[in-house]
Design an enzyme around this catalytic site. Structure first.
Site, PDB file in Angstrom:
ATOM      1  N   LYS A  15       0.793  -1.251  -0.053  1.00 19.73           N
ATOM      2  CA  LYS A  15       0.108   0.056  -0.005  1.00 19.73           C
ATOM      3  C   LYS A  15       0.932   1.248  -0.124  1.00 19.73           C
ATOM      4  CE  LYS A  15      -1.991  -1.160   3.745  1.00 19.73           C
ATOM      5  NZ  LYS A  15      -1.327  -2.492   3.997  1.00 19.73           N
ATOM      6  N   ARG A  90      -9.996   0.717   8.210  1.00 19.04           N
ATOM      7  CA  ARG A  90      -9.627  -0.794   8.801  1.00 19.04           C
ATOM      8  C   ARG A  90     -10.489  -1.234   9.763  1.00 19.04           C
ATOM      9  NH1 ARG A  90      -3.679   0.438   8.747  1.00 19.04           N
ATOM     10  NH2 ARG A  90      -2.616  -1.336   9.134  1.00 19.04           N
ATOM     11  N   ARG A 129      11.575  -5.333   5.413  1.00 24.72           N
ATOM     12  CA  ARG A 129      11.393  -4.147   5.388  1.00 24.72           C
ATOM     13  C   ARG A 129      12.046  -3.318   6.020  1.00 24.72           C
ATOM     14  NH1 ARG A 129       4.914  -1.868   5.495  1.00 24.72           N
ATOM     15  NH2 ARG A 129       5.029  -2.823   7.493  1.00 24.72           N
ATOM     16  N   ARG A 162      11.004  -1.247  11.603  1.00 23.69           N
ATOM     17  CA  ARG A 162       9.570  -0.810  12.520  1.00 23.69           C
ATOM     18  C   ARG A 162       9.733  -1.774  13.647  1.00 23.69           C
ATOM     19  NH1 ARG A 162       4.648   0.372   8.500  1.00 23.69           N
ATOM     20  NH2 ARG A 162       3.571  -0.755  10.412  1.00 23.69           N
ATOM     21  N   ARG A 173      -0.641  -8.800  14.166  1.00 21.47           N
ATOM     22  CA  ARG A 173      -1.127  -7.951  12.970  1.00 21.47           C
ATOM     23  C   ARG A 173      -2.019  -8.799  12.011  1.00 21.47           C
ATOM     24  NH1 ARG A 173       3.923  -5.078  11.328  1.00 21.47           N
ATOM     25  NH2 ARG A 173       2.574  -3.978   9.771  1.00 21.47           N
TER      26      ARG A 173
END
Ligand code: ADP
Ligand code: ADP
Ligand code: ZN
Length: 217
Positions: A15, A90, A129, A162, A173
């Site tokens: 995204k 969400r 990431r 992160r 998550r």
């Protein structure tokens, strides 16, 4: 034409990557609730302290908090020609609140793009990431590495992982996404606003798919 876009998809679907490319092409801002919340966490504001207690365990920040943030953000002048919502809504409650708010101002969502990526890919994407601490640019240690491993190609900022991209939080998550966000696909399908695309493959090819959908609507 005005584009009020929503990018839906699980953590790691791409995204943020696609939103940043859409910003350049359509000259409309990216509104990432995750980025706004992380900024508040970094600044140590009361909002940040509350948000972090949810984010650090892979849970959602309460609806009323996030809805308030987005309403304020949408009032800013740079949203006049449209925007890309990345990571919002969400939950069904967030989608309902957004619908009512946009209904009042007569400028509804124009397109919702649901990016599908299988879980085994997502795990690899999230664990690799890296994000630039200064400009927020996204990298991947394998699929999109920076030229000098630890520094951002664009601004030289430090790249970091992160906290919530660590494995135990990632599992939470995914659970949160399944339970609270997957119903949104049906929600927007019923409104006739949803297009589903595959988020696997070349970043540019996925971007072309998204642009075609946006331009044809
Ligand atoms: P990703 O892009 O990997 O899906 P985000 O940066 O969008 O992650 O979100 C990180 C965290 O911020 C979420 O796990 C959640 O705690 C919080 N968050 C972001 N957007 C929302 C939202 N719309 N509602 C509630 N919590 C949110
Ligand atoms: P999201 O905002 O949905 O959580 P990101 O855009 O941050 O997802 O992408 C998650 C990770 O996957 C990043 O490290 C990014 O560089 C990488 N990535 C994004 N798109 C692709 C793709 N098409 N193929 C491989 N890796 C990708
Ligand atoms: Zn940078």
């Amino acid at each position: 034409m005005r584009q009020n876009l929503i990018l839906l998809g699980p953590p790691g679907a791409g995204k943020g990557t696609q939103a940043k490319m859409l910003v350049d092409k359509y000259a409309i801002p990216q509104i990432s609730t995750g980025d706004i919340l992380r900024e508040a966490v970094k600044s140590g504001t009361p909002l940040g302290i509350e948000a972090n207690s949810h984010m650090s365990r892979g849970a959602l920040v309460p609806d009323e908090v996030v809805i308030g943030i987005v309403k304020e953000r949408l009032k800013r002048g740079d949203c006049g020609k449209g925007y890309i919502l990345d990571g919002f809504p969400r939950t069904i409650a967030q989608a309902d609140a957004l619908f009512s708010y946009l209904n009042e101002c007569g400028c509804p969502i124009t397109e919702v793009i649901d990016i599908k990526v299988p879980k085994d890919h997502l795990v690899i994407r999230l664990s690799g990431r890296r994000v630039c601490r200064s400009c927020g640019a996204g990298y991947h240690i394998e699929f999109n590495p920076s030229k000098d491993g630890g520094r951002c190609d664009r601004c030289g900022g430090e790249l970091f992982q992160r906290d919530d991209d660590r494995e135990d939080v990632v599992i939470k998550r995914f659970e949160t996404y399944e339970a609270q966000t997957t119903p949104l696909s049906e929600y927007y399908k019923k409104k006739g606003q949803l297009t589903t695309i595959s988020g696997i493959g070349d970043v540019e090819a996925i971007f072309d798919d998204i642009c075609k959908i946006v331009d044809e609507r």
